[in-house]
Design a protein around this motif. Structure first.
Motif, PDB file in Angstrom:
ATOM      1  N   LYS A  87      43.035  39.852  46.643  1.00  0.00           N
ATOM      2  CA  LYS A  87      42.210  39.195  45.622  1.00  0.00           C
ATOM      3  C   LYS A  87      40.725  39.281  45.994  1.00  0.00           C
ATOM      4  O   LYS A  87      39.874  39.497  45.131  1.00  0.00           O
ATOM      5  CB  LYS A  87      42.631  37.738  45.463  1.00  0.00           C
ATOM      6  CG  LYS A  87      43.960  37.551  44.733  1.00  0.00           C
ATOM      7  CD  LYS A  87      44.274  36.076  44.559  1.00  0.00           C
ATOM      8  CE  LYS A  87      45.580  35.891  43.772  1.00  0.00           C
ATOM      9  NZ  LYS A  87      45.925  34.454  43.612  1.00  0.00           N
ATOM     10  N   ARG A  88      40.433  39.093  47.272  1.00  0.00           N
ATOM     11  CA  ARG A  88      39.042  39.175  47.713  1.00  0.00           C
ATOM     12  C   ARG A  88      38.476  40.571  47.492  1.00  0.00           C
ATOM     13  O   ARG A  88      37.323  40.735  47.072  1.00  0.00           O
ATOM     14  CB  ARG A  88      38.937  38.815  49.191  1.00  0.00           C
ATOM     15  CG  ARG A  88      37.510  38.705  49.708  1.00  0.00           C
ATOM     16  CD  ARG A  88      37.475  38.716  51.205  1.00  0.00           C
ATOM     17  NE  ARG A  88      37.847  40.032  51.720  1.00  0.00           N
ATOM     18  CZ  ARG A  88      38.130  40.283  52.998  1.00  0.00           C
ATOM     19  NH1 ARG A  88      38.116  39.321  53.880  1.00  0.00           N
ATOM     20  NH2 ARG A  88      38.452  41.514  53.377  1.00  0.00           N
ATOM     21  N   ILE A  89      39.305  41.580  47.744  1.00  0.00           N
ATOM     22  CA  ILE A  89      38.866  42.961  47.547  1.00  0.00           C
ATOM     23  C   ILE A  89      38.504  43.201  46.081  1.00  0.00           C
ATOM     24  O   ILE A  89      37.438  43.739  45.768  1.00  0.00           O
ATOM     25  CB  ILE A  89      39.964  43.950  47.989  1.00  0.00           C
ATOM     26  CG1 ILE A  89      40.136  43.904  49.515  1.00  0.00           C
ATOM     27  CG2 ILE A  89      39.624  45.369  47.547  1.00  0.00           C
ATOM     28  CD1 ILE A  89      41.298  44.723  50.013  1.00  0.00           C
ATOM     29  N   LEU A  90      39.389  42.791  45.174  1.00  0.00           N
ATOM     30  CA  LEU A  90      39.146  42.995  43.750  1.00  0.00           C
ATOM     31  C   LEU A  90      37.908  42.239  43.281  1.00  0.00           C
ATOM     32  O   LEU A  90      37.140  42.725  42.442  1.00  0.00           O
ATOM     33  CB  LEU A  90      40.368  42.553  42.947  1.00  0.00           C
ATOM     34  CG  LEU A  90      41.646  43.362  43.149  1.00  0.00           C
ATOM     35  CD1 LEU A  90      42.780  42.815  42.292  1.00  0.00           C
ATOM     36  CD2 LEU A  90      41.420  44.843  42.835  1.00  0.00           C
ATOM     37  N   THR A  91      37.681  41.071  43.831  1.00  0.00           N
ATOM     38  CA  THR A  91      36.524  40.266  43.455  1.00  0.00           C
ATOM     39  C   THR A  91      35.227  40.903  43.931  1.00  0.00           C
ATOM     40  O   THR A  91      34.196  40.854  43.242  1.00  0.00           O
ATOM     41  CB  THR A  91      36.646  38.842  44.034  1.00  0.00           C
ATOM     42  OG1 THR A  91      37.856  38.245  43.564  1.00  0.00           O
ATOM     43  CG2 THR A  91      35.454  37.980  43.614  1.00  0.00           C
ATOM     44  N   ASN A  92      35.265  41.510  45.116  1.00  0.00           N
ATOM     45  CA  ASN A  92      34.053  42.059  45.725  1.00  0.00           C
ATOM     46  C   ASN A  92      33.646  43.426  45.191  1.00  0.00           C
ATOM     47  O   ASN A  92      32.484  43.829  45.347  1.00  0.00           O
ATOM     48  CB  ASN A  92      34.226  42.169  47.244  1.00  0.00           C
ATOM     49  CG  ASN A  92      34.161  40.815  47.919  1.00  0.00           C
ATOM     50  OD1 ASN A  92      33.678  39.848  47.350  1.00  0.00           O
ATOM     51  ND2 ASN A  92      34.653  40.741  49.148  1.00  0.00           N
ATOM     52  N   ILE A  93      34.579  44.166  44.599  1.00  0.00           N
ATOM     53  CA  ILE A  93      34.298  45.554  44.226  1.00  0.00           C
ATOM     54  C   ILE A  93      33.074  45.703  43.314  1.00  0.00           C
ATOM     55  O   ILE A  93      32.203  46.534  43.597  1.00  0.00           O
ATOM     56  CB  ILE A  93      35.536  46.220  43.595  1.00  0.00           C
ATOM     57  CG1 ILE A  93      36.554  46.567  44.683  1.00  0.00           C
ATOM     58  CG2 ILE A  93      35.145  47.492  42.843  1.00  0.00           C
ATOM     59  CD1 ILE A  93      37.835  47.186  44.166  1.00  0.00           C
TER      60      ILE A  93
END
Length: 294
Positions: free
Chosen positions: A180-186
């Protein structure tokens, strides 16, 4: 007599033009390799190093685009590339502020960020005044932006696995929050990395350097390989700390970026690919490392 004098004058102007171009190109290479890469390799960490590199590179890049405005297609620079260079460099300072990285000298509204904004504004005005000389935006160019983003993401997915062997990870960490953090940061990372890395490196290695060598009758497959080697060397600071990254990740990525420019004839394509690779590699490599230890 008069004709000969006029021809001599034109030749002198061309010679002067080429000399200025070469001088600025050398300046860009010095900033990227002995200055930035060299200081990181020898672990010389001064707070202002990155600001000097970023501001100096942006200033010289925008000057060289203005200087070569009549020949931009020779250097794979079109209107899309110019727009990306104008917009993303200053916007990166806002992303740093949004991420609350206020200790970064480039974060808005610090002095370095305001200098960056000033360069972008002056450059935008200069390009507007010379807009009739800029190559037009074509639908095929917009299509290549999509291809560039897809190619960048695909390259990252493939290479994140070998890079993951250099990433420490704990088997006790849950995967869902990380994903989830990855998707949010992209999105913000994508904007940040286009401004920080792509705008600094793509015009140099796959724009001006490529065009310079081509004008000296280098075959393009040799240019493709040479720029890849030089770009890899400009990341020499990873050779001891992240050897897989240096020997595998960087060379493959720069070959992909070079291929995109070779085929599309615009660094706009490689800039969005570069931004996508840089924005996602660290997080996806960590995710791959977690999957391996589970």
């Amino acid at each position: 007599m008069l004709t000969g004098t006029m021809n001599q004058t034109r030749d002198n102007k061309k010679s002067w033009h080429r000399q200025v171009f070469l001088l600025v190109l050398i300046g860009l290479l010095i900033l990227r390799i002995p200055f930035f890469a060299g200081m990181r390799f020898f672990n010389i960490q001064w707070a202002w190093t990155e600001s000097v590199y970023q501001i100096g590179t942006y200033l010289l890049t925008t000057f060289l685009i203005w200087w070569e405005v009549d020949n931009l297609t020779d250097y794979h620079i079109d209107t899309l590339a110019v727009l990306i260079i104008i917009l993303f460099k200053p916007v990166q300072t806002l992303v740093l502020k949004y991420r609350e990285l206020n200790d970064d000298l480039l974060a808005f509204p610090g002095t370095s960020s305001l200098i960056m904004w000033s360069i972008a504004i002056v450059f935008a005005i200069a390009m507007w005044l010379k807009r009739s000389k800029l190559p037009g935006i074509k639908s095929v160019g917009l299509g290549w932006l999509v291809i560039g983003i897809a190619a960048g993401f695909s390259t990252m997915v493939v290479l994140s696995y070998p890079v993951s062997f250099q990433v420490p990870a704990s088997s006790s960490l849950p995967l869902t929050p990380v994903f989830k953090r990855i998707l949010t940061n992209i999105p913000s990372s994508f904007v940040l990395q286009i401004g920080w890395a792509a705008v600094a490196e793509e015009p140099l290695f796959r724009g001006f350097l490529w065009g310079f060598l081509k004008k000296r009758n280098w075959r393009e497959h040799w240019i493709w390989l040479f720029q890849a080697g030089l770009f890899t060397f400009s990341h020499i600071y990873y050779i001891n700390t992240l050897p897989i990254f240096f020997w595998i990740f960087v060379p493959v990525c720069t070959l992909v970026l070079g291929w995109l420019v070779w085929r599309s004839r615009t660094i706009a394509t490689s800039m969005v690919a570069h931004g996508m690779i840089n924005a996602t590699t660290a997080d996806f490599s960590y995710l791959m490392a977690l999957l391996r230890v589970k």
